[in-house]
Design a protein around this motif. Structure first.
Motif, PDB file in Angstrom:
ATOM      1  N   THR A  10     -17.478 -22.338 -30.930  1.00 27.57           N
ATOM      2  CA  THR A  10     -17.197 -22.459 -30.253  1.00 27.57           C
ATOM      3  C   THR A  10     -18.800 -22.498 -29.664  1.00 27.57           C
ATOM      4  O   THR A  10     -19.094 -21.434 -29.887  1.00 27.57           O
ATOM      5  CB  THR A  10     -16.684 -22.464 -28.996  1.00 27.57           C
ATOM      6  OG1 THR A  10     -15.698 -22.649 -29.247  1.00 27.57           O
ATOM      7  CG2 THR A  10     -16.507 -23.291 -27.890  1.00 27.57           C
ATOM      8  N   PRO A  11     -19.960 -23.676 -29.797  1.00 27.84           N
ATOM      9  CA  PRO A  11     -21.446 -23.211 -29.750  1.00 27.84           C
ATOM     10  C   PRO A  11     -21.541 -22.384 -28.502  1.00 27.84           C
ATOM     11  O   PRO A  11     -21.323 -22.722 -27.062  1.00 27.84           O
ATOM     12  CB  PRO A  11     -21.705 -25.278 -29.102  1.00 27.84           C
ATOM     13  CG  PRO A  11     -20.777 -25.239 -29.825  1.00 27.84           C
ATOM     14  CD  PRO A  11     -19.823 -24.641 -29.461  1.00 27.84           C
ATOM     15  N   GLY A  12     -22.663 -21.223 -28.306  1.00 28.65           N
ATOM     16  CA  GLY A  12     -23.120 -20.404 -27.286  1.00 28.65           C
ATOM     17  C   GLY A  12     -21.574 -18.608 -27.521  1.00 28.65           C
ATOM     18  O   GLY A  12     -22.737 -18.549 -26.681  1.00 28.65           O
ATOM     19  N   ASN A  21     -20.469 -27.993 -26.510  1.00 26.56           N
ATOM     20  CA  ASN A  21     -22.028 -28.292 -26.825  1.00 26.56           C
ATOM     21  C   ASN A  21     -22.886 -29.263 -25.623  1.00 26.56           C
ATOM     22  O   ASN A  21     -24.058 -29.285 -25.753  1.00 26.56           O
ATOM     23  CB  ASN A  21     -21.834 -29.796 -27.569  1.00 26.56           C
ATOM     24  CG  ASN A  21     -21.109 -29.364 -28.999  1.00 26.56           C
ATOM     25  OD1 ASN A  21     -22.116 -28.411 -29.403  1.00 26.56           O
ATOM     26  ND2 ASN A  21     -19.938 -29.353 -29.590  1.00 26.56           N
ATOM     27  N   ILE A  22     -21.874 -29.196 -24.876  1.00 25.47           N
ATOM     28  CA  ILE A  22     -22.830 -30.097 -23.691  1.00 25.47           C
ATOM     29  C   ILE A  22     -23.555 -29.276 -22.718  1.00 25.47           C
ATOM     30  O   ILE A  22     -25.385 -29.500 -22.400  1.00 25.47           O
ATOM     31  CB  ILE A  22     -22.136 -30.932 -22.603  1.00 25.47           C
ATOM     32  CG1 ILE A  22     -21.398 -32.602 -23.371  1.00 25.47           C
ATOM     33  CG2 ILE A  22     -22.805 -31.002 -21.287  1.00 25.47           C
ATOM     34  CD1 ILE A  22     -20.180 -33.168 -22.282  1.00 25.47           C
ATOM     35  N   GLN A  23     -23.122 -28.308 -22.885  1.00 28.56           N
ATOM     36  CA  GLN A  23     -23.598 -26.881 -21.975  1.00 28.56           C
ATOM     37  C   GLN A  23     -25.066 -26.634 -22.491  1.00 28.56           C
ATOM     38  O   GLN A  23     -25.649 -26.048 -22.293  1.00 28.56           O
ATOM     39  CB  GLN A  23     -23.085 -25.552 -21.866  1.00 28.56           C
ATOM     40  CG  GLN A  23     -23.377 -24.781 -20.734  1.00 28.56           C
ATOM     41  CD  GLN A  23     -22.166 -23.685 -20.425  1.00 28.56           C
ATOM     42  OE1 GLN A  23     -21.638 -23.298 -21.704  1.00 28.56           O
ATOM     43  NE2 GLN A  23     -22.903 -23.054 -19.526  1.00 28.56           N
ATOM     44  N   VAL A  24     -24.377 -26.670 -23.825  1.00 24.50           N
ATOM     45  CA  VAL A  24     -26.123 -26.150 -25.320  1.00 24.50           C
ATOM     46  C   VAL A  24     -27.286 -26.918 -25.094  1.00 24.50           C
ATOM     47  O   VAL A  24     -28.702 -26.444 -25.191  1.00 24.50           O
ATOM     48  CB  VAL A  24     -25.534 -25.311 -26.612  1.00 24.50           C
ATOM     49  CG1 VAL A  24     -26.277 -25.272 -27.669  1.00 24.50           C
ATOM     50  CG2 VAL A  24     -24.124 -24.125 -26.161  1.00 24.50           C
ATOM     51  N   ALA A  25     -26.574 -28.448 -25.573  1.00 21.05           N
ATOM     52  CA  ALA A  25     -27.659 -29.496 -25.720  1.00 21.05           C
ATOM     53  C   ALA A  25     -28.403 -29.054 -24.214  1.00 21.05           C
ATOM     54  O   ALA A  25     -29.557 -29.436 -24.242  1.00 21.05           O
ATOM     55  CB  ALA A  25     -27.325 -30.744 -25.895  1.00 21.05           C
ATOM     56  N   PHE A  26     -27.866 -29.050 -22.974  1.00 17.90           N
ATOM     57  CA  PHE A  26     -28.301 -29.101 -21.622  1.00 17.90           C
ATOM     58  C   PHE A  26     -29.707 -27.913 -21.894  1.00 17.90           C
ATOM     59  O   PHE A  26     -30.533 -28.343 -21.396  1.00 17.90           O
ATOM     60  CB  PHE A  26     -28.169 -29.287 -20.350  1.00 17.90           C
ATOM     61  CG  PHE A  26     -27.689 -28.524 -18.955  1.00 17.90           C
ATOM     62  CD1 PHE A  26     -28.691 -30.134 -18.872  1.00 17.90           C
ATOM     63  CD2 PHE A  26     -28.172 -27.955 -18.511  1.00 17.90           C
ATOM     64  CE1 PHE A  26     -28.698 -29.978 -17.667  1.00 17.90           C
ATOM     65  CE2 PHE A  26     -29.140 -27.891 -17.194  1.00 17.90           C
ATOM     66  CZ  PHE A  26     -29.887 -29.139 -16.637  1.00 17.90           C
ATOM     67  N   GLU A  27     -28.818 -26.916 -22.191  1.00 16.06           N
ATOM     68  CA  GLU A  27     -29.842 -25.673 -21.943  1.00 16.06           C
ATOM     69  C   GLU A  27     -31.557 -26.186 -23.024  1.00 16.06           C
ATOM     70  O   GLU A  27     -32.560 -24.770 -22.391  1.00 16.06           O
ATOM     71  CB  GLU A  27     -29.158 -24.093 -22.414  1.00 16.06           C
ATOM     72  CG  GLU A  27     -29.754 -23.377 -22.536  1.00 16.06           C
ATOM     73  CD  GLU A  27     -30.094 -22.301 -21.351  1.00 16.06           C
ATOM     74  OE1 GLU A  27     -31.282 -22.476 -20.739  1.00 16.06           O
ATOM     75  OE2 GLU A  27     -28.991 -22.322 -20.147  1.00 16.06           O
TER      76      GLU A  27
END
Length: 160
Positions: free
Chosen positions: A115-117, A74-80
């Protein structure tokens, strides 16, 4: 195993009712306390009936692992999404499966999709490969190894 679980739940409820505290932490503490009590009492029982005491910690570990992976994704996708530069390296990867039954394959595919992404796309006709689309595939071997040593290994430890 079913009777151990029911005994654990019953002891947990007794603890909660006796303590008079009806909150989440007290339920968790009661479950852990009753688990330890049942483990001590069952001392010299046969191996089959002790399976409960091996599987419950694995389930708890798996749930914590899944939430950790979910949080990272979630953090990785939100950052993207929030940054102007695209750092994605999307790709479709064929994951060789150790999971054999329909239940094992379905649960693994659903965990990957949750899992997002990542998204489970399809299973080969011989059920030996799961095709996954991922937003971040820098190295296919590392990606496959992460899923095999993470989700698949932990899931199979619980189901088998």
């Amino acid at each position: 195993m079913k009777t151990k679980f029911l005994s654990n739940i019953l002891l947990m409820l007794i603890w909660v009712f006796l303590s008079g505290e009806y909150n989440f932490n007290n339920f968790i503490f009661g479950f852990g306390l009753s688990f330890i009590i049942l483990w001590i009492i069952s001392g010299n029982e046969e191996k089959a009936s002790k399976k409960y005491f091996k599987i419950v910690p694995k389930i708890i570990s798996f749930v914590l692992f899944f939430f950790w992976e979910l949080t990272k994704a979630n953090i990785q996708v939100a950052f993207e999404v929030s940054t102007p530069n695209l750092n994605m390296k999307p790709g479709i990867v064929g994951l060789p499966l150790d999971a054999k039954t329909d239940l094992e394959i379905t649960l693994l595919a659903n965990l990957i999709t949750l899992t997002p992404g990542t998204l489970a796309l399809d299973v080969s006709t011989d059920r030996s490969v799961l095709y996954i689309h991922a937003m971040y595939v820098v190295d296919k071997k590392d990606f496959i190894e992460d899923i095999k040593q993470g989700f698949e290994k932990r899931l199979l430890e619980i189901l088998r």
